[in-house]
Design a protein around this motif. Structure first.
Motif, PDB file in Angstrom:
ATOM      1  N   CYS A  40       1.085  -4.369   2.151  1.00  0.00           N
ATOM      2  CA  CYS A  40       2.065  -3.767   3.065  1.00  0.00           C
ATOM      3  C   CYS A  40       2.342  -2.318   2.684  1.00  0.00           C
ATOM      4  O   CYS A  40       2.231  -1.936   1.523  1.00  0.00           O
ATOM      5  N   TYR A  41       2.731  -1.527   3.693  1.00  0.00           N
ATOM      6  CA  TYR A  41       3.066  -0.120   3.474  1.00  0.00           C
ATOM      7  C   TYR A  41       3.959   0.351   4.606  1.00  0.00           C
ATOM      8  O   TYR A  41       4.042  -0.292   5.653  1.00  0.00           O
ATOM      9  N   ARG A  42       4.626   1.485   4.393  1.00  0.00           N
ATOM     10  CA  ARG A  42       5.497   2.028   5.422  1.00  0.00           C
ATOM     11  C   ARG A  42       4.665   2.642   6.544  1.00  0.00           C
ATOM     12  O   ARG A  42       3.747   3.416   6.277  1.00  0.00           O
ATOM     13  N   ILE A  49       7.428  -1.829   8.854  1.00  0.00           N
ATOM     14  CA  ILE A  49       6.468  -2.085   7.788  1.00  0.00           C
ATOM     15  C   ILE A  49       5.152  -2.502   8.433  1.00  0.00           C
ATOM     16  O   ILE A  49       5.163  -3.185   9.452  1.00  0.00           O
ATOM     17  N   ILE A  82      -1.904   7.013   1.611  1.00  0.00           N
ATOM     18  CA  ILE A  82      -2.229   5.635   1.988  1.00  0.00           C
ATOM     19  C   ILE A  82      -2.168   4.698   0.791  1.00  0.00           C
ATOM     20  O   ILE A  82      -1.440   3.710   0.796  1.00  0.00           O
ATOM     21  N   ASP A  85       1.221   4.393  -1.262  1.00  0.00           N
ATOM     22  CA  ASP A  85       2.322   3.667  -0.628  1.00  0.00           C
ATOM     23  C   ASP A  85       2.042   2.176  -0.510  1.00  0.00           C
ATOM     24  O   ASP A  85       2.960   1.369  -0.521  1.00  0.00           O
ATOM     25  N   ALA A  86       0.782   1.811  -0.389  1.00  0.00           N
ATOM     26  CA  ALA A  86       0.430   0.396  -0.191  1.00  0.00           C
ATOM     27  C   ALA A  86       0.703  -0.427  -1.442  1.00  0.00           C
ATOM     28  O   ALA A  86       0.604   0.068  -2.552  1.00  0.00           O
ATOM     29  N   LYS A  87       1.057  -1.696  -1.226  1.00  0.00           N
ATOM     30  CA  LYS A  87       1.352  -2.571  -2.348  1.00  0.00           C
ATOM     31  C   LYS A  87       0.950  -3.997  -1.993  1.00  0.00           C
ATOM     32  O   LYS A  87       1.080  -4.411  -0.853  1.00  0.00           O
ATOM     33  N   LEU A 103      10.448  -0.652   1.279  1.00  0.00           N
ATOM     34  CA  LEU A 103       9.962  -1.071   2.599  1.00  0.00           C
ATOM     35  C   LEU A 103      11.108  -1.490   3.503  1.00  0.00           C
ATOM     36  O   LEU A 103      11.173  -1.100   4.672  1.00  0.00           O
TER      37      LEU A 103
ATOM     38  N   ILE B   8      -3.643   0.864  -6.145  1.00  0.00           N
ATOM     39  CA  ILE B   8      -2.674   1.172  -5.105  1.00  0.00           C
ATOM     40  C   ILE B   8      -1.261   1.151  -5.688  1.00  0.00           C
ATOM     41  O   ILE B   8      -1.076   0.872  -6.862  1.00  0.00           O
ATOM     42  N   ASP B   9      -0.288   1.478  -4.860  1.00  0.00           N
ATOM     43  CA  ASP B   9       1.117   1.413  -5.233  1.00  0.00           C
ATOM     44  C   ASP B   9       1.530   2.585  -6.135  1.00  0.00           C
ATOM     45  O   ASP B   9       0.687   3.330  -6.632  1.00  0.00           O
ATOM     46  N   HIS B 156      -3.662   3.446   9.619  1.00  0.00           N
ATOM     47  CA  HIS B 156      -2.331   3.956   9.960  1.00  0.00           C
ATOM     48  C   HIS B 156      -2.186   4.217  11.440  1.00  0.00           C
ATOM     49  O   HIS B 156      -2.204   5.354  11.876  1.00  0.00           O
TER      50      HIS B 156
END
Lengths: 157, 157
Positions: A40-42, A49, A82, A85-87, A103, B8-9, B156
DNA sequence: TTACAGGTTATGGTATAACATGGGATTTTA
DNA sequence: TAAAATCCCATGTTATACCATAACCTGTAA
């Protein structure tokens, strides 16, 4: 051979005090053979989300790796945005994920989350915001309808 | 067994008096089967540390020898700079690495380090600098959004 | 249509494991 | 031999896995 999959439908679930939400069972069923986690990411463009499989992100990484643009400033910025921000959000046997503060704040989610299927991705919205967004989208489509009818007439003439 | 290898993250960890930092557990999990060390070097374009697997540097080297004139002389020089600067950082059973004075100074890191995922690579920043950089990138990317390539939009949208 | 039963899903609570971090012991290097 | 790097153990905190119950949905039969 990879089977195709789609995130569809709109499902509303509760978010408890710890930020736990059940991922819709349909979504889980899709992933079952692939993994037990989603990414998930903003969203860049909306207060919500976005979620997808890690596979989708990996494809992007592979393309960037092969583009030979190792030192491009633009690519640098993009990957930061990208991947930074992703997790990963693993879900347990009961099918819940733990949304992060970051998020939830971006989407304005407190105690209820709306999952909206988008094909290879899905979105998670605050209920009121989603109601507004859906109304906006429907209005947008209606506005364009007369134009669509015209071209349809051209076909039938 | 994880099929993809994505950093990531964004994770913030403390740096103790000896210069020790915990590598985020997600990052370690990626490497588990490959090795127990990471390669770091000073970013050529930003005041931060860059990290990746030795595998990625190896791939870069292979590309250089297989396509002699694909890279410009300038990129050739940049690549050599990286190889000259890069160093292996093994991490112990608790998952910590020892950042060198040279790297910490370049990134302005004293007691806190921010790890930012970039796909096949990651960066380590001083917290304040990263906050500024992230704001800059968000503004920049939003301006250029229409020009972004297809794969980025697939993620995105 | 209504009522009911059986299976599935959502949700609340709690025990457990994982992680980051500090301190100290041991080994290596200059 | 001192300084630095590495290793190992201890601890507080946080996140995760697990269990129990409640709500829900689906199909069947009255």
């Amino acid at each position: 051979m990879r089977k195709s999959f789609l995130f569809i439908d709109t499902i509303t679930n509760k978010v408890d005090a710890k930020g736990r939400v059940s991922l819709p069972s349909d979504y889980r069923a899709i992933l079952k053979e692939l993994s037990t986690e989603i990414v998930c990411y903003r969203s860049l463009t909306a207060p919500c989300i976005e979620g997808c499989t890690e596979e989708l992100l990996d494809k992007l990484a592979a393309e960037m790796e092969n583009s030979m643009d190792f030192f491009s400033q633009e690519q640098d910025d993009l990957t930061n945005l990208i991947f930074g921000d992703a997790k990963r959000f693993p879900f347990d046997s009961t099918g819940r994920i733990n949304l992060s503060e970051k998020l939830m704040k971006h989407a304005g989610i407190t105690d209820t989350a709306v999952f909206v299927g988008k094909g290879r991705k899905f979105q998670i919205w605050n209920p009121e915001n989603w109601a507004k967004e859906e109304a906006r989208i429907r209005a947008e489509v209606l506005k364009k309808r007369p134009v669509l009818n015209k071209s349809a007439e051209a076909v039938h003439d």
